[in-house]
Design a protein around this motif. Structure first.
Motif, mmCIF file in Angstrom:
data_model
loop_
_atom_site.group_PDB
_atom_site.id
_atom_site.type_symbol
_atom_site.label_atom_id
_atom_site.label_comp_id
_atom_site.label_asym_id
_atom_site.label_seq_id
_atom_site.Cartn_x
_atom_site.Cartn_y
_atom_site.Cartn_z
ATOM 1 N N THR A 1 0.830 -1.208 0.000
ATOM 2 C CA THR A 1 0.000 0.000 0.000
ATOM 3 C C THR A 1 0.860 1.252 0.000
ATOM 4 O O THR A 1 0.588 2.219 -0.727
ATOM 5 C CB THR A 1 -0.930 0.012 1.225
ATOM 6 O OG1 THR A 1 -1.822 -1.098 1.152
ATOM 7 C CG2 THR A 1 -1.747 1.303 1.276
ATOM 8 N N PRO B 1 -0.053 4.130 -2.782
ATOM 9 C CA PRO B 1 -1.301 4.309 -2.038
ATOM 10 C C PRO B 1 -2.500 4.701 -2.901
ATOM 11 O O PRO B 1 -3.626 4.264 -2.635
ATOM 12 C CB PRO B 1 -0.950 5.427 -1.037
ATOM 13 C CG PRO B 1 0.296 6.059 -1.556
ATOM 14 C CD PRO B 1 1.022 5.003 -2.314
ATOM 15 N N LEU C 1 -5.622 -4.745 -3.881
ATOM 16 C CA LEU C 1 -4.500 -4.888 -2.945
ATOM 17 C C LEU C 1 -4.330 -6.346 -2.553
ATOM 18 O O LEU C 1 -3.213 -6.879 -2.592
ATOM 19 C CB LEU C 1 -4.725 -4.029 -1.699
ATOM 20 C CG LEU C 1 -3.714 -4.223 -0.566
ATOM 21 C CD1 LEU C 1 -2.309 -3.838 -1.024
ATOM 22 C CD2 LEU C 1 -4.125 -3.400 0.663
#
Length: 198
Positions: A140, A144, A154
């Motif tokens: 992450t 991001p 993710l």
């Protein structure tokens, strides 16, 4: 009066775990018996029950010992001072190195965990979850904006990284440290930049 613990109890326990892991991996958990484990360990069937009350208890100890050590080794890495891509590389390298010599324990995870009671499954899955959380946090932080709106992306990315590492284990389990380091670099570059990064 309880039976005193022998001085070599821990060493014998480790020996039993290693032999049992090999037998469970090679024969399958269902086919491997406690009698066979005892014979391979060079002890009596009665003696092995001083260590484990059942085959399930033995299986749990194999996986608990392996997965807790793996979790502690990887999540205990000192990543301070590294940027997220460097953190990813460090985790990937250490994961591959930690698999070395643990072929049998690694192999019986898939078959073994679902056979255990729910409370024991939760313990073992918590170790795996800690590893996934650590990797997820690092991935992450690398990008991001990419993952902010789509948690599924993710998870897919993180599990793909683990998938690449497990592929290497399955097909190159006897690889030396140099080969593991080289593949770890490939996985890291591929994760960060796709095929253009190779």
């Amino acid at each position: 009066m309880s039976r005193p613990i022998a001085k070599d109890h821990d060493a014998k326990r480790v020996h039993i775990l290693q032999i049992a892991a090999r037998l469970f991996a090679e024969q399958g958990y269902a086919r491997a018996s406690m009698s066979h484990v005892a014979k391979e360990c060079g002890i009596s069937k009665a003696n092995i029950y001083h260590y484990y009350t059942s085959k399930d208890a033995l299986l749990f100890d194999i996986l608990d010992t392996y997965l807790s050590a793996l979790r502690d080794r990887i999540t205990g890495l000192d990543l301070d001072g590294l940027d997220p891509p460097e953190q990813l590389g460090r985790i990937v390298v250490e994961t591959l190195l930690s698999y070395e010599g643990m072929d049998h324990e690694h192999k019986i995870q898939t078959e073994g965990i679902p056979l255990l009671p729910e409370d024991q499954q939760r313990v073992l899955k918590s170790y795996q979850r800690d590893l996934v959380i650590q990797m997820s946090d690092v991935v992450t932080n690398i990008a991001p904006d990419v993952f902010a709106e789509d948690p599924r992306k993710l998870r897919a990315t993180v599990m793909s990284v683990f998938g690449m590492l497990n592929w290497f284990y399955m097909w190159n389990s006897r690889a030396d440290q140099e080969a593991r380091d080289e593949y770890a670099k490939l996985v890291t570059r591929l994760t960060l930049a796709g095929v253009h990064g190779l």
